[in-house]
Design an enzyme around this catalytic site. Sequence first.
Site, PDB file in Angstrom:
ATOM      1  CE  LYS A 232      -3.656   5.133  -1.361  1.00  0.00           C
ATOM      2  NZ  LYS A 232      -4.706   5.654  -2.282  1.00  0.00           N
TER       3      LYS A 232
ATOM      4  CE1 TYR B 200      -3.736   2.476   0.833  1.00  0.00           C
ATOM      5  CE2 TYR B 200      -2.357   3.153   2.685  1.00  0.00           C
ATOM      6  CZ  TYR B 200      -3.457   3.350   1.878  1.00  0.00           C
ATOM      7  OH  TYR B 200      -4.276   4.434   2.089  1.00  0.00           O
TER       8      TYR B 200
END
Length: 303
Positions: free
Chosen positions: A176, A172
């Site tokens: 991002k 993640y």
Amino acid sequence: MTTGICTGRVAVVTGAGRGLGRAHALALAAEGAKVVVNDLGVGLDGTGGASGPARQVVDEIRARGGEAVGHGGDIATPDGAASLIATALETFGRLDTLVNNAGFLRDRMLVNLDEDDWDAVLRVHLKGHFLPLRHACAHWRAEARAGRTPEARVINTTSGAGLLGSVGQGNYAAAKAGIVALTLVAAAETSRYGVQVNAIAPAARTRMTERTFADTMAAPEDGFDTMAPENVSPLVVWLGSAASAGVTGRVFETEGGRITVMEGWRPGPTADKGARWTPAEAGEATLKLLAEAEVPQAVYGAR
């Protein structure tokens, strides 16, 4: 209180069936935008799927007197992203704002993170930003070349995990962080076509963060729920409107009533020998530079 700041604009919001995306879609519609509500209706880990969440948001917007249409395609595929942009153009005749918000989690410590979980999260977050952005910008470039330069806006969704890192979220955080770089490149490449591209790093209580913010689930005594997704949406609405002219290539952290301009990598202390270092010299110089440098903020979850 609404101001009609987005009257006449058409906005696309991905992952808009729940949480932040839903809040953004409703806020844009309340300010006069016609909204394409995209959502696959998947679970927190990206599995399953149903049209219900997107349809419910469309119904909410229409019940409040707004205009909206649902889109259930997978925006991390070329066909799904293309049909998303086509839905806006075919239904409402134009496209002004793209809010890239869709995503899910598969958290694991690195030693337990398998390739499928890595690929799935990178696919939805990073590829799911790139493909809608690519198709939208191709449309806006064509408009600009035809003499109809748009006032186009893109709002991408990064995270504090992408800015600082987050223990147990290597996939993640990497996705991002990639979204930040994509935002900067897109802002530089598309400004000539009337496109502005910014990113937000929101903190709010959603399905993805309910464990993180479990201690804030109770309603606050003063009536202001700092972790409500709706607190993030006013900045998204403004960035998605013509009123944000001149603001591009920026990253904003937003939570509750707070907005912060995030400042990225900048040159810090530097040493230049003017010739090749020996390993020992390089190490000595580096330690001196680190002593002069600012201490980085801690990775989320680090002890």
